[in-house]
Enzyme design. Structure first.
Site, PDB file in Angstrom:
ATOM      1  N   ARG A 219     -45.237 104.234 -20.245  1.00  0.00           N
ATOM      2  CA  ARG A 219     -45.403 103.957 -18.816  1.00  0.00           C
ATOM      3  C   ARG A 219     -45.172 102.470 -18.545  1.00  0.00           C
ATOM      4  NH1 ARG A 219     -49.821 107.185 -20.495  1.00  0.00           N
ATOM      5  NH2 ARG A 219     -49.895 109.244 -19.506  1.00  0.00           N
TER       6      ARG A 219
ATOM      7  N   LYS B  47     -53.640 105.620 -20.765  1.00  0.00           N
ATOM      8  CA  LYS B  47     -54.657 105.805 -19.743  1.00  0.00           C
ATOM      9  C   LYS B  47     -56.027 106.008 -20.384  1.00  0.00           C
ATOM     10  CE  LYS B  47     -51.872 107.741 -15.978  1.00  0.00           C
ATOM     11  NZ  LYS B  47     -51.697 108.901 -15.079  1.00  0.00           N
TER      12      LYS B  47
ATOM     13  N   HIS C 269     -40.198 104.784 -14.404  1.00  0.00           N
ATOM     14  CA  HIS C 269     -40.683 106.146 -14.630  1.00  0.00           C
ATOM     15  C   HIS C 269     -39.524 107.125 -14.812  1.00  0.00           C
ATOM     16  CE1 HIS C 269     -44.602 107.986 -14.971  1.00  0.00           C
ATOM     17  NE2 HIS C 269     -44.129 109.088 -14.422  1.00  0.00           N
TER      18      HIS C 269
ATOM     19  N   ARG D   1     -38.814 107.176 -18.348  1.00  0.00           N
ATOM     20  CA  ARG D   1     -39.826 107.994 -19.045  1.00  0.00           C
ATOM     21  C   ARG D   1     -39.435 109.475 -18.946  1.00  0.00           C
ATOM     22  NH1 ARG D   1     -45.302 108.249 -20.704  1.00  0.00           N
ATOM     23  NH2 ARG D   1     -46.580 109.846 -19.721  1.00  0.00           N
TER      24      ARG D   1
ATOM     25  N   HIS E 272     -49.831 112.644 -22.604  1.00  0.00           N
ATOM     26  CA  HIS E 272     -50.376 113.538 -21.586  1.00  0.00           C
ATOM     27  C   HIS E 272     -51.705 114.123 -22.061  1.00  0.00           C
ATOM     28  CE1 HIS E 272     -46.251 114.406 -19.505  1.00  0.00           C
ATOM     29  NE2 HIS E 272     -46.835 113.323 -19.044  1.00  0.00           N
TER      30      HIS E 272
ATOM     31  N   TYR F  87     -40.953 119.397 -17.709  1.00  0.00           N
ATOM     32  CA  TYR F  87     -39.642 119.031 -18.254  1.00  0.00           C
ATOM     33  C   TYR F  87     -38.850 120.260 -18.698  1.00  0.00           C
ATOM     34  CZ  TYR F  87     -41.537 114.359 -18.058  1.00  0.00           C
ATOM     35  OH  TYR F  87     -42.085 113.204 -17.605  1.00  0.00           O
TER      36      TYR F  87
END
Length: 290
Positions: A145, A169, A236, A239, A262, A271
């Site tokens: 990210r 994150k 992004h 990504r 994730h 995806y």
């Protein structure tokens, strides 16, 4: 209670500053609505019809369903916290349904365009060109990210083992393997990197300071504009490109989930839709009865 909730998110859930700002704005917006419409001073005394009324008002103002659903997610999280702290007996968000949204496929750059970018597009001489190329190769070669790229420090890179340790994150760390060519590029870059102060940041501006979001966004847009007509030309998108190209080349979906950081597989499964669309096009172009 809103401040208490935000402190809980910051220190216990370790959410990003961006997420905290969004939650604060959502709850402040609700509080103002309740005060104006119902003369309620706090969101803790809200009832389900009041929340539905607020949601209807957001839709009537033209807010798109995705944004409304995000605000509803804020409410659910907030009232769940109040219930756990025994500040309310009933959760007023129970029974609220999310709005239907059209699922947008993630935009990505075609493989041939990425090949063109790194093989044909000229980069400036010296440190700036080396840095720009590394910035793009890191985004495309790791799928990290924007915030992870900016926070990347020299000590998180191991060119010998060809691994990068990324802080994702909620302060979750993950290891991302890199290609031999990216490892060699890092080895070329590191001796050229001269910070104007003792910053540990890997990527530096021309003046030796740590890069920042707008700098990275401008750089990505500049180079992607040379190889693609995509409307979106952001970090992004690279990504998305990383994940889509991995999937198209046969990578396992669970492996892609881990590489992207994730929390669950549902976020990664989007995806697969790009791959299905590609299969449909191939079928339409090649099959006699398509």
């Amino acid at each position: 209670m809103i401040e208490s909730f935000l402190e809980h998110l910051r220190y216990e859930k370790r959410v990003s500053d961006h997420t905290l700002t969004a939650y604060r704005l959502d709850l402040d917006q609700l509080a103002k609505y309740l005060l104006f419409q119902y003369e309620l001073a706090t969101p803790e005394t809200v009832t389900p019809p009041m929340l539905r009324s607020w949601i209807v008002s957001l839709v009537e103002e033209g807010l798109n369903p995705t944004s409304v659903n995000r605000k509803m997610a804020t409410l659910r999280s907030y009232y769940k916290y109040l219930r756990r702290k025994s500040h309310i007996l009933k959760d007023p968000t129970q029974g609220l349904s999310s709005l239907k949204t059209r699922r947008k496929l993630p935009a990505f750059v075609e493989e041939k365009a990425m090949t063109l970018l790194f093989e044909e597009v000229p980069f400036p001489e010296g440190f700036a060109g080396l840095r720009d190329r590394l910035l793009l190769e890191l985004l495309y070669g790791t799928g990290m990210r924007l915030s992870e790229l900016i926070g990347l420090e020299v000590g998180q890179v191991d060119t010998e083992s060809r691994l990068i340790r990324v802080m994702g994150k909620r302060a979750k760390q993950r290891l991302i393997p890199i290609s031999p060519s990216l490892a060699r590029l890092l080895e070329r870059y590191l001796p050229e990197r001269v910070p104007d102060e003792s910053t540990p940041a890997l990527l530096l501006t021309d003046s030796g300071k740590a890069t920042y979001p707008v700098f990275v966004q401008r750089t990505v847009k500049k180079y992607l504009s040379a190889v693609t007509t995509l409307q979106q030309k952001s970090p992004h998108v690279l990504r998305h490109t990383y994940a889509t190209h991995l999937l198209n080349r046969g990578a396992d979906l669970n492996a892609i989930k881990e590489l992207l950081g994730h929390a669950n597989l549902a976020a990664t499964q989007i995806y697969t839709h790009n791959s299905i669309e590609k299969l449909k096009k191939s079928h339409q172009q090649a099959h006699p009865k398509a």
